[in-house]
Design an enzyme around this catalytic site. Structure first.
Site, PDB file in Angstrom:
ATOM      1  CD  GLN A 151      -6.417  -4.005  -3.118  1.00  0.00           C
ATOM      2  OE1 GLN A 151      -6.681  -3.123  -2.122  1.00  0.00           O
ATOM      3  NE2 GLN A 151      -5.111  -3.929  -3.826  1.00  0.00           N
ATOM      4  CG  ASP A 157      -7.833   3.386  -5.027  1.00  0.00           C
ATOM      5  OD1 ASP A 157      -6.705   3.755  -4.142  1.00  0.00           O
ATOM      6  OD2 ASP A 157      -8.049   2.237  -4.961  1.00  0.00           O
ATOM      7  CE  LYS A 214      -4.969  -0.578   0.085  1.00  0.00           C
ATOM      8  NZ  LYS A 214      -5.295  -0.861  -1.253  1.00  0.00           N
TER       9      LYS A 214
END
Ligand code: NAP
Length: 287
Positions: free
Chosen positions: A98, A121, A54
């Site tokens: 994460q 997200d 990422k």
């Protein structure tokens, strides 16, 4: 029949190129460098790889990327305080924690602490609710990437039978919402589904998001269906594989995504899109 391969690597490269141009324009016209901060707690090897990828993708597209690595024994109070600080930092447009988190941390509480307008997200209940009611601020990256793949293949979704295998909050459920919004008739299967093959055989568009190699075989696919494999698994040979038995399914489907090189690269590309759009919104640019 041998299915067309839907090339996620190629499509994601085009999307990233577009992001890079918009990132540059935002910087030049408004002096804003879009920025993503990723928080990684602990040393889970798969998470470390995802986070590194990422970060690299952000840098390649000109976004500012920061990775904050915290030890596995970080307290919830400390993590929530960090997120609160990032919420207040105007140079941070996207915040991603994460997952999975170490067991002592309450994932739900952590995600709910992220400001919804920085939740790139799309996992915050406010963003999940907006997706459900048809006005999403951010669509979760993986299902969003799948929609872009279907769009690039000109797949007709209006009136199509879409069957999703796997009903998680991060993939299956938001996938169902996006396909429903596009006019598909959606069936969402889970581990309790009685006759999985009977469901999948009806699908014009079949999405597999379970996490079990080979759970979808060619005899479960309707001839001519579009098959999207979200699964990322390690096969017995140690190689990456999806949830779909590629050899048998590609003999029946009209189009299919490979693993690797399918949905995976699209997820990262859509994370960049979401972060850029968060930054554009912060500058009041109409999207
Ligand atoms: P998850 O949270 O474990 O959810 C799995 C879902 O599959 C659950 O809804 C479960 O049903 C269902 N399921 C399990 N066994 C089943 C069966 N026999 N028949 C039908 N449904 C069954 O997994 P996830 O986070 O959604 O991830 C799924 C897969 O996608 C994993 O391989 C993951 O690595 C991959 N993934 C890939 C990307 C990408 O970028 N390509 C992104 C995210 C995830 P219940 O609800 O009944 O438990």
């Amino acid at each position: 029949m041998s299915a067309r391969i839907i090339d996620g690597k190629k499509l994601s490269a085009q999307i990233k190129e577009d992001v890079a141009q918009r990132v540059q324009a935002l910087q030049q016209k408004h002096g804003i460098q879009a920025g993503l901060t990723v928080v990684l707690v602990g040393e889970d090897p798969a998470s470390q790889v995802y986070v590194r990828n990422k970060g690299l993708a952000c840098e390649a597209a000109g976004l500012k990327s920061e990775i904050i690595r915290l030890p596995a024994d970080t307290t919830e109070t400390k993590l929530l305080a960090l997120i609160t600080r990032l919420n207040q930092d105007s140079s941070v447009h996207g915040i991603l924690v994460q997952l999975p988190l170490p067991a002592h941390l309450d994932e739900h509480k952590v995600i709910e602490t992220i400001a919804p307008h920085k939740d790139v997200d799309g996992f915050h209940v406010s963003n999940a609710g907006m997706l459900m009611t048809g006005k999403p601020l951010f669509a979760p990256c993986t299902p969003y990437g799948v929609m872009k793949m279907l769009e690039s293949e000109n797949v007709t979704l209006r009136g199509a039978e879409a069957v999703i295998v796997g009903a998680s909050n991060i993939v299956g459920k938001p996938m169902a919402m996006l396909l429903l919004a596009a006019g598909a008739t959606v069936t969402l299967c889970n581990s309790k589904t009685r006759d999985l093959a009977a469901q999948t055989r009806r699908a014009d568009v079949l999405v597999a998001a379970v996490g079990r190699p080979g759970i979808i075989t060619g005899d479960m696919v309707k001839p001519g269906a579009v098959v999207i494999d979200v699964g990322i698994n390690r096969g017995a040979d140690g190689k990456l594989c999806g949830d779909v038995d590629f050899a048998s399914a590609s003999a029946v489907a009209s189009a299919i995504t490979p693993v690797p090189g399918g949905v995976g690269p699209m997820t990262i590309a859509m994370l960049l899109v979401n972060t850029l759009e968060a930054a554009e919104r912060s500058a009041n640019i109409s999207l």
